[in-house]
Motif scaffolding. Sequence first.
Motif, PDB file in Angstrom:
ATOM      1  N   UNK A  27       0.815  -1.213   0.000  1.00  0.00           N
ATOM      2  CA  UNK A  27       0.000   0.000   0.000  1.00  0.00           C
ATOM      3  C   UNK A  27       0.846   1.259   0.000  1.00  0.00           C
ATOM      4  N   UNK A  28       2.046   1.184   0.540  1.00  0.00           N
ATOM      5  CA  UNK A  28       2.905   2.357   0.595  1.00  0.00           C
ATOM      6  C   UNK A  28       3.459   2.733  -0.766  1.00  0.00           C
ATOM      7  N   UNK A  29       3.423   1.812  -1.704  1.00  0.00           N
ATOM      8  CA  UNK A  29       3.957   2.087  -3.039  1.00  0.00           C
ATOM      9  C   UNK A  29       2.926   2.885  -3.834  1.00  0.00           C
ATOM     10  N   UNK A  30       3.315   4.110  -4.276  1.00  0.00           N
ATOM     11  CA  UNK A  30       2.407   4.943  -5.055  1.00  0.00           C
ATOM     12  C   UNK A  30       2.235   4.350  -6.455  1.00  0.00           C
ATOM     13  N   UNK A  31       1.049   4.363  -6.972  1.00  0.00           N
ATOM     14  CA  UNK A  31       0.893   3.917  -8.359  1.00  0.00           C
ATOM     15  C   UNK A  31       1.597   4.891  -9.291  1.00  0.00           C
ATOM     16  N   UNK A  32       2.176   4.363 -10.344  1.00  0.00           N
ATOM     17  CA  UNK A  32       2.923   5.215 -11.269  1.00  0.00           C
ATOM     18  C   UNK A  32       1.976   6.177 -11.974  1.00  0.00           C
ATOM     19  N   UNK A  33       2.399   7.449 -12.056  1.00  0.00           N
ATOM     20  CA  UNK A  33       1.574   8.460 -12.707  1.00  0.00           C
ATOM     21  C   UNK A  33       1.721   8.350 -14.218  1.00  0.00           C
ATOM     22  N   UNK A  34       0.596   8.342 -14.916  1.00  0.00           N
ATOM     23  CA  UNK A  34       0.648   8.321 -16.373  1.00  0.00           C
ATOM     24  C   UNK A  34       1.224   9.649 -16.849  1.00  0.00           C
ATOM     25  N   UNK A  35       2.222   9.601 -17.731  1.00  0.00           N
ATOM     26  CA  UNK A  35       2.916  10.818 -18.152  1.00  0.00           C
ATOM     27  C   UNK A  35       2.011  11.777 -18.904  1.00  0.00           C
ATOM     28  N   UNK A  36       0.989  11.238 -19.586  1.00  0.00           N
ATOM     29  CA  UNK A  36       0.105  12.097 -20.364  1.00  0.00           C
ATOM     30  C   UNK A  36      -1.258  12.297 -19.709  1.00  0.00           C
ATOM     31  N   UNK A  37      -1.417  11.827 -18.495  1.00  0.00           N
ATOM     32  CA  UNK A  37      -2.702  11.964 -17.814  1.00  0.00           C
ATOM     33  C   UNK A  37      -2.991  13.421 -17.485  1.00  0.00           C
ATOM     34  N   UNK A  38      -4.247  13.817 -17.668  1.00  0.00           N
ATOM     35  CA  UNK A  38      -4.675  15.180 -17.367  1.00  0.00           C
ATOM     36  C   UNK A  38      -5.568  15.135 -16.130  1.00  0.00           C
ATOM     37  N   UNK A  39      -5.206  15.900 -15.102  1.00  0.00           N
ATOM     38  CA  UNK A  39      -5.955  15.923 -13.842  1.00  0.00           C
ATOM     39  C   UNK A  39      -6.884  17.135 -13.821  1.00  0.00           C
ATOM     40  N   UNK A  40      -8.059  16.937 -13.266  1.00  0.00           N
ATOM     41  CA  UNK A  40      -8.984  18.051 -13.043  1.00  0.00           C
ATOM     42  C   UNK A  40      -8.786  18.652 -11.655  1.00  0.00           C
ATOM     43  N   UNK A  41      -8.349  17.825 -10.705  1.00  0.00           N
ATOM     44  CA  UNK A  41      -8.112  18.286  -9.335  1.00  0.00           C
ATOM     45  C   UNK A  41      -6.886  17.568  -8.777  1.00  0.00           C
ATOM     46  N   UNK A  42      -6.010  18.306  -8.141  1.00  0.00           N
ATOM     47  CA  UNK A  42      -4.800  17.746  -7.541  1.00  0.00           C
ATOM     48  C   UNK A  42      -4.571  18.409  -6.186  1.00  0.00           C
ATOM     49  N   UNK A  43      -3.684  17.805  -5.394  1.00  0.00           N
ATOM     50  CA  UNK A  43      -3.392  18.364  -4.065  1.00  0.00           C
ATOM     51  C   UNK A  43      -2.738  19.728  -4.176  1.00  0.00           C
ATOM     52  N   UNK A  44      -1.880  19.904  -5.182  1.00  0.00           N
ATOM     53  CA  UNK A  44      -1.191  21.183  -5.376  1.00  0.00           C
ATOM     54  C   UNK A  44      -1.487  21.677  -6.788  1.00  0.00           C
ATOM     55  N   UNK A  45      -2.548  22.477  -6.951  1.00  0.00           N
ATOM     56  CA  UNK A  45      -2.970  22.894  -8.291  1.00  0.00           C
ATOM     57  C   UNK A  45      -2.011  23.896  -8.934  1.00  0.00           C
ATOM     58  N   UNK A 126       5.383  16.590 -11.078  1.00  0.00           N
ATOM     59  CA  UNK A 126       4.654  17.545 -11.900  1.00  0.00           C
ATOM     60  C   UNK A 126       3.699  16.795 -12.819  1.00  0.00           C
ATOM     61  N   UNK A 127       2.499  17.331 -12.947  1.00  0.00           N
ATOM     62  CA  UNK A 127       1.483  16.694 -13.781  1.00  0.00           C
ATOM     63  C   UNK A 127       0.754  17.749 -14.610  1.00  0.00           C
ATOM     64  N   UNK A 128       0.020  17.274 -15.598  1.00  0.00           N
ATOM     65  CA  UNK A 128      -0.807  18.149 -16.432  1.00  0.00           C
ATOM     66  C   UNK A 128      -2.150  18.358 -15.730  1.00  0.00           C
TER      67      UNK A 128
END
Length: 268
Positions: A27-45, A126-128
């Motif tokens: 559970x401690x392992x974060x799932x890998x972030x998709x490099x091209x994924x677009x977020x609508x809401x994030x912890x740090x916008x 960093x994410x989109x």
Amino acid sequence: MPSTARRIALLLALSAVSLTAAQAQQKLKYPKTQSDQIYDAVAKPAVPVGGLQAYADYLEKNQQYPTAALQGGREGTVEVSFVIEKSGGVSNVVAKNSVDPALDAEAIRLIKGGPKWTPAENKGAKVRQRVTVPITFHLPLGAGGPAPATSDANEELKPTGPGGATVVKAEQPARPVGGTDAFFAWIQQNLRYPALARKKNIQGKVLVEFMVQKDGSLTDVKLVKRLGAGCDEEALRLIKAAPKWEPALYQGQPVKQKMVLPVLFTLL
């Protein structure tokens, strides 16, 4: 036998502990972030570089009210959706709600030409992020495109304007001789950039109100939105010296019409 039972119970307990620990580690392992994924809401916008107030100031200062929308009396709020890339640039800029083609295009131009953003972050990377910004267009006081025009030649309509002038809706609005593009080309060719504005690196627009008379002359020139540093005076000079217009028409007859147009000051 009891000893055997105790050993079995102990082995089962140890297995359960090992399984629980393995699950916790997983559970401690974060799932890998998709490099091209677009977020609508994030912890740090994402936020504009310089802050939200600076971004709002940019939008207000650089908005250029389209002439066609001014003449047509069109206004409203365009909600522009776009993606903040990991580099801080913007992409996928679209108008979510169409208010008017000219206003939509201007809102998109503003976003595309705006400052960079500090990109969003999700789980330390960093994410989109997709962002929506509303851009509002308010007609200046006195603007309203083809209506109203004024006429003192039609006796069938009751006087409603100042001094007994009749307020009507022009069937054909006033327009520059040679077209709008030719008029603004004349403005730019004859504009004398004020020395003080150039020295202070002042750019923007001055909104000027004027009356197109029945003979096509421009009168009653006054300021609606100022810029300062000599730009206001130069805008007034240009409109007063501008070529004649084709007057507005009502029932085939020329009538007076009030107009509001921007004079742009841009340093190259």
